[in-house]
Design a protein around this motif. Structure first.
Motif, PDB file in Angstrom:
ATOM      1  N   LEU A 203      69.351  69.433  30.991  1.00 60.78           N
ATOM      2  CA  LEU A 203      68.263  69.919  31.835  1.00 60.78           C
ATOM      3  C   LEU A 203      67.475  70.954  31.046  1.00 60.78           C
ATOM      4  O   LEU A 203      68.037  71.941  30.578  1.00 60.78           O
ATOM      5  N   SER A 204      66.183  70.726  30.899  1.00 55.78           N
ATOM      6  CA  SER A 204      65.347  71.588  30.051  1.00 55.78           C
ATOM      7  C   SER A 204      64.142  72.126  30.800  1.00 55.78           C
ATOM      8  O   SER A 204      63.052  72.268  30.239  1.00 55.78           O
ATOM      9  N   ASP A 205      64.323  72.456  32.081  1.00 50.79           N
ATOM     10  CA  ASP A 205      63.194  72.871  32.915  1.00 50.79           C
ATOM     11  C   ASP A 205      62.869  74.358  32.816  1.00 50.79           C
ATOM     12  O   ASP A 205      61.737  74.765  33.100  1.00 50.79           O
TER      13      ASP A 205
ATOM     14  N   SER B  58      79.971  71.927  20.781  1.00 53.93           N
ATOM     15  CA  SER B  58      79.084  72.762  19.957  1.00 53.93           C
ATOM     16  C   SER B  58      77.647  72.247  19.927  1.00 53.93           C
ATOM     17  O   SER B  58      76.965  72.340  18.909  1.00 53.93           O
ATOM     18  N   GLN B  59      77.186  71.706  21.057  1.00 51.00           N
ATOM     19  CA  GLN B  59      75.825  71.137  21.084  1.00 51.00           C
ATOM     20  C   GLN B  59      74.727  72.157  21.361  1.00 51.00           C
ATOM     21  O   GLN B  59      73.556  71.876  21.120  1.00 51.00           O
ATOM     22  N   HIS B  60      75.063  73.327  21.896  1.00 50.04           N
ATOM     23  CA  HIS B  60      74.020  74.326  22.152  1.00 50.04           C
ATOM     24  C   HIS B  60      73.555  74.955  20.839  1.00 50.04           C
ATOM     25  O   HIS B  60      74.338  75.126  19.903  1.00 50.04           O
ATOM     26  N   LYS B  61      72.276  75.322  20.792  1.00 50.13           N
ATOM     27  CA  LYS B  61      71.689  75.852  19.563  1.00 50.13           C
ATOM     28  C   LYS B  61      71.655  77.374  19.522  1.00 50.13           C
ATOM     29  O   LYS B  61      71.369  77.962  18.480  1.00 50.13           O
ATOM     30  N   ARG B  62      71.899  78.015  20.661  1.00 49.59           N
ATOM     31  CA  ARG B  62      71.944  79.478  20.700  1.00 49.59           C
ATOM     32  C   ARG B  62      73.132  79.917  21.559  1.00 49.59           C
ATOM     33  O   ARG B  62      73.940  79.108  21.975  1.00 49.59           O
ATOM     34  N   TYR B  63      73.244  81.214  21.839  1.00 50.35           N
ATOM     35  CA  TYR B  63      74.373  81.755  22.576  1.00 50.35           C
ATOM     36  C   TYR B  63      74.601  80.975  23.871  1.00 50.35           C
ATOM     37  O   TYR B  63      73.654  80.673  24.603  1.00 50.35           O
ATOM     38  N   VAL B  64      75.871  80.688  24.173  1.00 51.87           N
ATOM     39  CA  VAL B  64      76.231  80.077  25.449  1.00 51.87           C
ATOM     40  C   VAL B  64      76.507  81.208  26.438  1.00 51.87           C
ATOM     41  O   VAL B  64      77.396  82.024  26.234  1.00 51.87           O
ATOM     42  N   THR B  65      75.721  81.280  27.481  1.00 54.08           N
ATOM     43  CA  THR B  65      75.758  82.416  28.411  1.00 54.08           C
ATOM     44  C   THR B  65      76.511  82.140  29.701  1.00 54.08           C
ATOM     45  O   THR B  65      76.898  83.078  30.401  1.00 54.08           O
ATOM     46  N   THR B  66      76.731  80.874  30.034  1.00 52.31           N
ATOM     47  CA  THR B  66      77.329  80.552  31.325  1.00 52.31           C
ATOM     48  C   THR B  66      78.014  79.191  31.275  1.00 52.31           C
ATOM     49  O   THR B  66      77.604  78.304  30.507  1.00 52.31           O
ATOM     50  N   CYS B  67      79.050  79.027  32.067  1.00 52.90           N
ATOM     51  CA  CYS B  67      79.734  77.736  32.183  1.00 52.90           C
ATOM     52  C   CYS B  67      80.411  77.664  33.549  1.00 52.90           C
ATOM     53  O   CYS B  67      80.861  78.677  34.078  1.00 52.90           O
ATOM     54  N   ALA B  68      80.458  76.466  34.121  1.00 53.29           N
ATOM     55  CA  ALA B  68      81.030  76.306  35.466  1.00 53.29           C
ATOM     56  C   ALA B  68      81.529  74.887  35.657  1.00 53.29           C
ATOM     57  O   ALA B  68      80.873  73.925  35.238  1.00 53.29           O
ATOM     58  N   PHE B  69      82.698  74.763  36.274  1.00 52.81           N
ATOM     59  CA  PHE B  69      83.221  73.460  36.678  1.00 52.81           C
ATOM     60  C   PHE B  69      82.724  73.135  38.081  1.00 52.81           C
ATOM     61  O   PHE B  69      82.603  74.013  38.939  1.00 52.81           O
TER      62      PHE B  69
ATOM     63  N   LEU C 175      81.158  69.482  34.242  1.00 52.07           N
ATOM     64  CA  LEU C 175      81.063  70.827  33.694  1.00 52.07           C
ATOM     65  C   LEU C 175      79.613  71.095  33.347  1.00 52.07           C
ATOM     66  O   LEU C 175      78.935  70.225  32.781  1.00 52.07           O
ATOM     67  N   ALA C 176      79.118  72.274  33.683  1.00 54.79           N
ATOM     68  CA  ALA C 176      77.762  72.682  33.301  1.00 54.79           C
ATOM     69  C   ALA C 176      77.866  73.878  32.370  1.00 54.79           C
ATOM     70  O   ALA C 176      78.650  74.796  32.598  1.00 54.79           O
ATOM     71  N   THR C 177      77.061  73.862  31.302  1.00 60.41           N
ATOM     72  CA  THR C 177      76.997  74.990  30.373  1.00 60.41           C
ATOM     73  C   THR C 177      75.533  75.344  30.137  1.00 60.41           C
ATOM     74  O   THR C 177      74.691  74.465  29.970  1.00 60.41           O
ATOM     75  N   GLY C 178      75.224  76.638  30.142  1.00 64.75           N
ATOM     76  CA  GLY C 178      73.853  77.094  29.950  1.00 64.75           C
ATOM     77  C   GLY C 178      73.757  78.020  28.758  1.00 64.75           C
ATOM     78  O   GLY C 178      74.738  78.678  28.388  1.00 64.75           O
ATOM     79  N   SER C 179      72.565  78.112  28.198  1.00 63.56           N
ATOM     80  CA  SER C 179      72.421  78.813  26.926  1.00 63.56           C
ATOM     81  C   SER C 179      71.076  79.511  26.801  1.00 63.56           C
ATOM     82  O   SER C 179      70.126  79.246  27.544  1.00 63.56           O
ATOM     83  N   MET C 180      71.022  80.412  25.809  1.00 60.02           N
ATOM     84  CA  MET C 180      69.762  81.042  25.444  1.00 60.02           C
ATOM     85  C   MET C 180      68.807  80.055  24.769  1.00 60.02           C
ATOM     86  O   MET C 180      67.672  80.407  24.461  1.00 60.02           O
ATOM     87  N   ASP C 181      69.254  78.813  24.539  1.00 57.98           N
ATOM     88  CA  ASP C 181      68.344  77.784  24.018  1.00 57.98           C
ATOM     89  C   ASP C 181      67.507  77.149  25.129  1.00 57.98           C
ATOM     90  O   ASP C 181      66.815  76.156  24.905  1.00 57.98           O
TER      91      ASP C 181
ATOM     92  N   THR D 206      68.424  75.510  27.783  1.00 57.14           N
ATOM     93  CA  THR D 206      68.908  74.251  28.346  1.00 57.14           C
ATOM     94  C   THR D 206      70.208  74.450  29.122  1.00 57.14           C
ATOM     95  O   THR D 206      70.934  75.418  28.924  1.00 57.14           O
ATOM     96  N   VAL D 207      70.475  73.476  29.998  1.00 59.42           N
ATOM     97  CA  VAL D 207      71.757  73.353  30.680  1.00 59.42           C
ATOM     98  C   VAL D 207      72.304  71.971  30.346  1.00 59.42           C
ATOM     99  O   VAL D 207      71.629  70.959  30.574  1.00 59.42           O
TER     100      VAL D 207
END
Length: 473
Positions: free
Chosen positions: A8-10, A278-289, A296-302, A304-305
């Motif tokens: 998700l890149s919104d 390791s698909q995120h390009k910047r810091y991973v800031t959040t994760c949730a099952f 699983l959802a992971t969000g980043s300073m890049d 994207t989710v």
């Protein structure tokens, strides 16, 4: 196996948090919005994005029923939203108007917990929208919080490194110095652990921090014993500060996200690493099952989710638990090195490194030549990958001792071109320029900037240069 099924890149800026209900996923961002998606097809709901916060949204969470969504922001408020139509139900002003960093619903949804940068902790009565209780941690900002499944206590974590246990009357029951450089996140498993010998049930808690560690704890809450917090173990694998951690709904797994851009999924019972993503390009800031599906959802300073589908029948083993609270990299054993290789997706080299007796000290001394000539790694690409990971370890060792005044308050990275803003604080030029291109407030105080002028801080730049020279000797 964990398979990336959707990105998700919104959001137009850093993703700060993501949260699941049984039917939806919510994400929030530095771009001041909250976005809500359907889990059936990950289409954004018609009323999304939710807008109303005037500054960055740091956290969001669903009520247990999923009918209400809470969000909190640098603007000093927490907001409640109706997830059926996106209506904003309430705006709750934090006492002192300090930036609100984290929010959580109690298990029965009677209260919303909100923690702020000034250390204030507030329980809001969700039905009346009135303040029920308030408290404050000693020193530091409130960075993390989690309710017990029963709702009779909750835990907060602060930037000073403390974990504090409170009862539902906002009485401080216990305090523990948990992470030397500050707590960033904590979570309590919904599945208790039984102690058949003594007849007790313990709550499992995970915490993570700026010290690169994820720690597991056992909490005993009993009327006749009070509260006991027992350290269980430390999970290793990340090479930089860990920003997020969360239990799976069955308590069998823990996921974490880090400044090293990696997501690691651990098996709770053994501490073994199941997956490293390791698909995120910047810091991973959040994760949730997700609570009701293997997602699983992971969000980043890049910005994207990532949405991951978990195949729970095919875990891949690797990794270990370090029972010491803190082990320097140069003191790693050969087994610690093996665990690190697995966490970095380099498990194929475990046998080779063990055969050559590579411990932490030897690992840090490896060079391009020794990898090629002594370890006989012929592939240039693999040699480069190993060297890159080792260099990240060396930078981690250096970053632990970096004076805080040398780190940009926005990126938390060593400054190369420090500038002074009109709020009196120094920032990395590029980070501050990006900041003021979207907003005209101080990142540190949230107050309006009287001028957008940035003045080079030559004195600080020289001090950083001198410090770097001493690190290279």
């Amino acid at each position: 196996m964990a398979t990336l099924i959707r990105t998700l890149s919104d959001h137009s800026d850093d993703v700060n948090y993501c949260a699941f209900s049984s039917s939806c996923l919510a994400t929030c961002s530095l771009d001041k919005t909250i976005r809500v998606y359907s889990l059936s097809d990950f289409a954004e709901l018609p009323y999304s994005p939710l807008e109303g916060h005037t500054y960055a949204v740091h956290c969001c969470c669903f009520s247990p029923s999923g009918l209400v969504l809470a969000s909190c922001s640098t603007d000093g408020t927490s907001a409640l939203w109706d997830t059926r139509d996106g209506r904003r139900l309430a705006v709750l002003q934090q006492p002192g108007a300090s930036p609100v960093r984290v929010c959580r619903f109690s298990p029965e949804a009677a209260y919303l917990l909100a923690g702020a940068a000034d250390g204030s902790v507030v329980l809001w009565n969700v039905r009346s929208m009135k303040l029920y209780r308030s408290g404050k941690v000693k020193g530091g900002s409130l960075m993390a919080c989690a309710f017990s499944p029963s709702g009779n206590f909750f835990v907060t974590g602060s930037s000073s490194g403390d974990l504090t246990i409170w009862d539902d009357k906002m009485r401080c029951l216990y305090n523990e110095k948990a992470h030397d450089l500050g707590v960033t996140c904590c979570d309590i498993s919904s599945h208790p652990v039984s102690d058949s010998e003594n007849g007790f049930e313990y709550f499992q808690m995970a915490s993570c921090g700026q010290d690169n560690h994820i720690k597991l704890w056992l909490i005993l809450f009993a009327d006749f014993l009070g509260v006991q917090l027992k350290y269980k173990c430390t999970l290793i694998g990340h090479s930089a500060p860990v920003l997020a951690c969360a239990f799976s709904c069955d308590g069998q797994m823990i996921v974490s996200g880090s400044v090293d851009k990696c997501v690691i999924i651990y098996e709770t019972s053994t501490g073994n690493t199941l997956h490293t993503l390791s698909q995120h390009k910047r810091y991973v800031t959040t994760c949730a099952f997700a609570p009701c599906s293997p997602l699983l959802a992971t969000g980043s300073m890049d910005k994207t989710v990532h949405i991951w589908q978990l195949d729970l029948k095919q875990p891949c083993a690797g990794g270990t638990v370090e029972n010491e609270s803190k082990v320097a990299i140069e003191d790693w054993s050969e087994d610690d090195v093996s665990a690190w290789l697995c966490a970095q997706d380099l498990a194929d080299f475990v046998g080779l490194f063990k055969m050559n007796n590579i411990d932490g000290k030897e690992l840090l001394n490896l060079t391009k030549e020794s990898l090629a000539n002594e370890l006989k790694i012929e592939s240039l690409g693999l040699r480069s990958k190993v060297l890159r990971k080792i260099e990240e370890l060396r930078m981690t060792m250096m970053s632990v001792s970096v004076p805080d005044e040398f780190l940009c308050p926005i990126t938390r990275e060593l400054m190369k071109d420090p500038v002074i803003a009109t709020d009196g604080y120094s920032y990395e030029r590029e980070a501050m320029e990006n900041w003021i291109s979207n907003r005209r407030s101080s990142p540190m105080t949230n107050l309006p900037l009287h001028s957008l002028m940035l003045t080079p801080n030559r004195t600080l730049k020289m001090a950083i240069s001198r410090w770097l020279e001493t690190q290279q000797k």
